[in-house]
Design a protein around this motif. Structure first.
Motif, PDB file in Angstrom:
ATOM      1  N   LEU A   1      15.168   6.004  -5.310  1.00 14.62           N
ATOM      2  CA  LEU A   1      16.071   7.076  -5.698  1.00 14.62           C
ATOM      3  C   LEU A   1      16.972   6.487  -6.923  1.00 14.62           C
ATOM      4  O   LEU A   1      17.847   7.344  -7.192  1.00 14.62           O
ATOM      5  CB  LEU A   1      16.997   7.278  -4.603  1.00 14.62           C
ATOM      6  CG  LEU A   1      16.190   7.972  -3.399  1.00 14.62           C
ATOM      7  CD1 LEU A   1      17.130   8.317  -2.315  1.00 14.62           C
ATOM      8  CD2 LEU A   1      15.294   9.198  -3.633  1.00 14.62           C
ATOM      9  N   ARG A   2      16.730   5.246  -7.044  1.00  9.05           N
ATOM     10  CA  ARG A   2      17.703   4.710  -8.331  1.00  9.05           C
ATOM     11  C   ARG A   2      18.908   4.854  -7.959  1.00  9.05           C
ATOM     12  O   ARG A   2      19.798   5.248  -8.713  1.00  9.05           O
ATOM     13  CB  ARG A   2      17.310   5.270  -9.630  1.00  9.05           C
ATOM     14  CG  ARG A   2      15.727   5.065  -9.874  1.00  9.05           C
ATOM     15  CD  ARG A   2      15.223   5.726 -11.493  1.00  9.05           C
ATOM     16  NE  ARG A   2      14.000   5.369 -11.426  1.00  9.05           N
ATOM     17  CZ  ARG A   2      13.241   6.014 -12.453  1.00  9.05           C
ATOM     18  NH1 ARG A   2      13.854   6.719 -13.367  1.00  9.05           N
ATOM     19  NH2 ARG A   2      11.986   5.874 -12.489  1.00  9.05           N
ATOM     20  N   ARG A   3      19.724   4.489  -6.711  1.00 11.15           N
ATOM     21  CA  ARG A   3      20.675   4.567  -6.178  1.00 11.15           C
ATOM     22  C   ARG A   3      21.121   3.245  -5.747  1.00 11.15           C
ATOM     23  O   ARG A   3      20.530   2.936  -4.558  1.00 11.15           O
ATOM     24  CB  ARG A   3      20.952   5.910  -5.375  1.00 11.15           C
ATOM     25  CG  ARG A   3      22.596   6.242  -4.730  1.00 11.15           C
ATOM     26  CD  ARG A   3      23.176   6.516  -5.955  1.00 11.15           C
ATOM     27  NE  ARG A   3      22.599   7.956  -6.667  1.00 11.15           N
ATOM     28  CZ  ARG A   3      22.694   9.125  -6.500  1.00 11.15           C
ATOM     29  NH1 ARG A   3      23.454   9.172  -5.417  1.00 11.15           N
ATOM     30  NH2 ARG A   3      22.038   9.967  -7.066  1.00 11.15           N
ATOM     31  N   PRO A   4      22.282   2.637  -6.269  1.00 16.97           N
ATOM     32  CA  PRO A   4      22.621   1.348  -5.631  1.00 16.97           C
ATOM     33  C   PRO A   4      23.417   1.583  -4.192  1.00 16.97           C
ATOM     34  O   PRO A   4      23.976   2.489  -3.903  1.00 16.97           O
ATOM     35  CB  PRO A   4      23.611   0.811  -6.774  1.00 16.97           C
ATOM     36  CG  PRO A   4      24.005   1.982  -7.447  1.00 16.97           C
ATOM     37  CD  PRO A   4      22.856   2.920  -7.526  1.00 16.97           C
TER      38      PRO A   4
ATOM     39  N   PRO B   1      21.980  13.142  -1.589  1.00 11.68           N
ATOM     40  CA  PRO B   1      21.832  14.703  -1.713  1.00 11.68           C
ATOM     41  C   PRO B   1      21.205  15.238  -3.166  1.00 11.68           C
ATOM     42  O   PRO B   1      20.597  16.247  -3.333  1.00 11.68           O
ATOM     43  CB  PRO B   1      22.747  15.240  -1.343  1.00 11.68           C
ATOM     44  CG  PRO B   1      23.839  14.296  -1.573  1.00 11.68           C
ATOM     45  CD  PRO B   1      23.410  12.669  -1.547  1.00 11.68           C
ATOM     46  N   ASP B   2      21.749  14.493  -4.085  1.00 19.44           N
ATOM     47  CA  ASP B   2      21.338  15.087  -5.562  1.00 19.44           C
ATOM     48  C   ASP B   2      20.019  14.667  -5.956  1.00 19.44           C
ATOM     49  O   ASP B   2      19.661  15.152  -7.331  1.00 19.44           O
ATOM     50  CB  ASP B   2      22.445  14.666  -6.571  1.00 19.44           C
ATOM     51  CG  ASP B   2      22.633  13.213  -6.481  1.00 19.44           C
ATOM     52  OD1 ASP B   2      22.495  12.628  -5.491  1.00 19.44           O
ATOM     53  OD2 ASP B   2      22.723  12.686  -7.732  1.00 19.44           O
TER      54      ASP B   2
ATOM     55  N   ASP C   1      15.526  12.573   6.262  1.00 14.24           N
ATOM     56  CA  ASP C   1      17.086  12.705   6.785  1.00 14.24           C
ATOM     57  C   ASP C   1      17.964  11.935   6.205  1.00 14.24           C
ATOM     58  O   ASP C   1      19.066  12.011   5.708  1.00 14.24           O
ATOM     59  CB  ASP C   1      16.753  12.771   8.266  1.00 14.24           C
ATOM     60  CG  ASP C   1      16.258  13.956   8.914  1.00 14.24           C
ATOM     61  OD1 ASP C   1      16.194  15.069   7.991  1.00 14.24           O
ATOM     62  OD2 ASP C   1      15.954  13.726  10.060  1.00 14.24           O
ATOM     63  N   GLN C   2      17.535  10.488   6.126  1.00 17.11           N
ATOM     64  CA  GLN C   2      18.043   9.493   5.591  1.00 17.11           C
ATOM     65  C   GLN C   2      18.390   9.641   3.883  1.00 17.11           C
ATOM     66  O   GLN C   2      19.874   9.418   3.441  1.00 17.11           O
ATOM     67  CB  GLN C   2      17.514   7.974   5.681  1.00 17.11           C
ATOM     68  CG  GLN C   2      17.152   7.657   7.245  1.00 17.11           C
ATOM     69  CD  GLN C   2      18.178   8.140   8.107  1.00 17.11           C
ATOM     70  OE1 GLN C   2      19.240   7.654   8.157  1.00 17.11           O
ATOM     71  NE2 GLN C   2      17.761   8.645   9.404  1.00 17.11           N
ATOM     72  N   ALA C   3      17.524  10.184   3.188  1.00 16.46           N
ATOM     73  CA  ALA C   3      17.339  10.145   1.837  1.00 16.46           C
ATOM     74  C   ALA C   3      18.540  11.334   1.478  1.00 16.46           C
ATOM     75  O   ALA C   3      19.107  10.980   0.543  1.00 16.46           O
ATOM     76  CB  ALA C   3      15.834  10.387   1.288  1.00 16.46           C
ATOM     77  N   THR C   4      18.403  12.339   2.155  1.00 17.37           N
ATOM     78  CA  THR C   4      19.461  13.649   2.017  1.00 17.37           C
ATOM     79  C   THR C   4      20.701  13.176   2.089  1.00 17.37           C
ATOM     80  O   THR C   4      21.580  13.471   1.403  1.00 17.37           O
ATOM     81  CB  THR C   4      18.737  14.576   2.861  1.00 17.37           C
ATOM     82  OG1 THR C   4      17.484  14.977   2.704  1.00 17.37           O
ATOM     83  CG2 THR C   4      19.971  15.939   2.580  1.00 17.37           C
TER      84      THR C   4
END
Length: 365
Positions: free
Chosen positions: A293-296, A48-49, A41-44
């Motif tokens: 997720l390699r998202r800062p 979301p991509d 849920d947190q990851a989405t």
């Protein structure tokens, strides 16, 4: 094939419902549903991509690890399970045990026997009797997942989230994989991008290297051998009694190492030891998902997420919450004075801590 494998491992007390045909397999298939869903849920919401899930062909694959099935099988073979005489039952099953060990078990009152057999006995089975077999069981699952998702000799990146007793099991298992990859799995150059220990008891319940300085430590932290973890998150809830037993306090400085210490105080669930509730906290999932997720995630973004999370209401059981807070405060003082050394002193304390949580839950259904 997945680019990253995110392993999640449980703590004590994973038991199947009564009446299932294969209890061990059933609990291995189901224990993970709540914490994994909390993470997804947190990851989405966060990215979301980016594909992440239990069954993904690329992106991040979540793999639940179990040792509860091993424990359930052992308990099914153990005569006397459920007896109110905990020390007597253990002595009968293991007659060569030293008297001082049994004296520690005699600290478990008869009225706490149910709590011991349904939860705290897991500590005894891992820390004293079956540690190698449990590590082998978990290691086989890790190796299988990585080999299924490797190609051309290249392994996917890995991350780990462990909870309660699982912090000790996972530390020891990963230490073996990193310390001697030829002997334990053949996974050379394992890249651990994130490691989260929630309600950490690895210091008092580890069977191998001291987690304060082992290979399973963040970059920049002092210790023996090369640090192998890019980001290390250690989380505890102020009113969760379990971490008071653990004594995990490595002294790593976040300014000089990739170490993140998280202390929570808001009560959103009367079970302050809840795996799912730990996972929902932005300071837990944030640094982990930022890596996998390699998202800062900026400090400003994190602060906003924490404020939103902490604004969630607490359970409407004021009396039960106050009693839990008071009891956990007393336990914390006791544990600071006792400083449990090893499993035998810890088991009675673990049983008492779990009883505090059970009493709070019973008072606030």
């Amino acid at each position: 094939m997945a680019n990253t494998i995110l392993f999640m491992i449980h703590g004590v007390g994973m038991r199947p419902p009564a009446g299932v045909s294969d209890p061990a397999k059933d609990i291995a298939r189901t224990w993970w549903k709540e914490p994994v869903q909390a993470l997804l849920d947190q990851a989405t919401a966060f990215a979301p991509d980016v594909p992440i899930g239990l069954n993904v062909d690329e992106g991040v694959k979540v793999v639940p690890l179990s040792y509860c099935d091993f424990i359930v099988e052992q308990l099914e073979r153990w005569e006397g399970v459920g007896s109110s005489d905990v020390a007597g039952t253990v002595a009968e099953a293991f007659p060569s045990l030293r008297t001082e060990y049994l004296d520690d078990l005699r600290e478990i009152a008869h009225e706490d026997a149910d709590v011991f057999w349904t939860k705290a006995v897991d500590v005894l089975l891992y820390r004293v009797f079956h540690d190698r077999a449990i590590r082998q069981h978990v290691r086989a699952q890790v190796v299988a997942a990585l080999r299924d998702n490797s190609g051309n000799g290249r392994l996917p990146e890995v991350a780990f989230i462990s909870h309660s007793l699982g912090t000790a099991v996972m530390h020891d298992t990963l230490f073996e994989l990193l310390d001697d990859p030829v002997e334990f799995g053949g996974l050379v150059n394992l890249d651990v991008v994130a490691y989260a220990s929630l309600a950490n008891v690895s210091k008092v319940l580890c069977n191998l290297a001291n987690p304060h300085g082992s290979l399973v430590r963040p970059f920049g932290a002092p210790g023996t051998g090369r640090a192998r973890v890019r980001t290390f998150v250690n989380a505890r809830h102020q009113w969760d009694p379990i971490p008071y037993i653990g004594g995990f306090n490595p002294g790593w400085h976040p300014a000089t190492s990739r170490f993140r210490q998280v202390t929570m105080s808001h009560i959103h669930d009367i079970n302050t030891h809840s795996y799912a509730e730990y996972v929902k906290h932005p300071k837990v999932w944030g640094p982990v998902l930022e890596q996998v997720l390699r998202r800062p995630l900026t400090d400003a973004q994190l602060s906003k997420l924490v404020a939103k999370h902490d604004a969630r209401p607490q359970p409407p059981c004021v009396k039960a919450i106050n009693e839990l807070v008071s009891a956990v405060g007393v336990l914390g003082v006791e544990m600071d004075a006792l400083r449990p050394q090893g499993a035998w002193q810890s088991i009675a304390a673990f049983t008492k801590a779990v009883r505090l949580l059970k009493e709070a839950k019973d008072a606030c259904p």
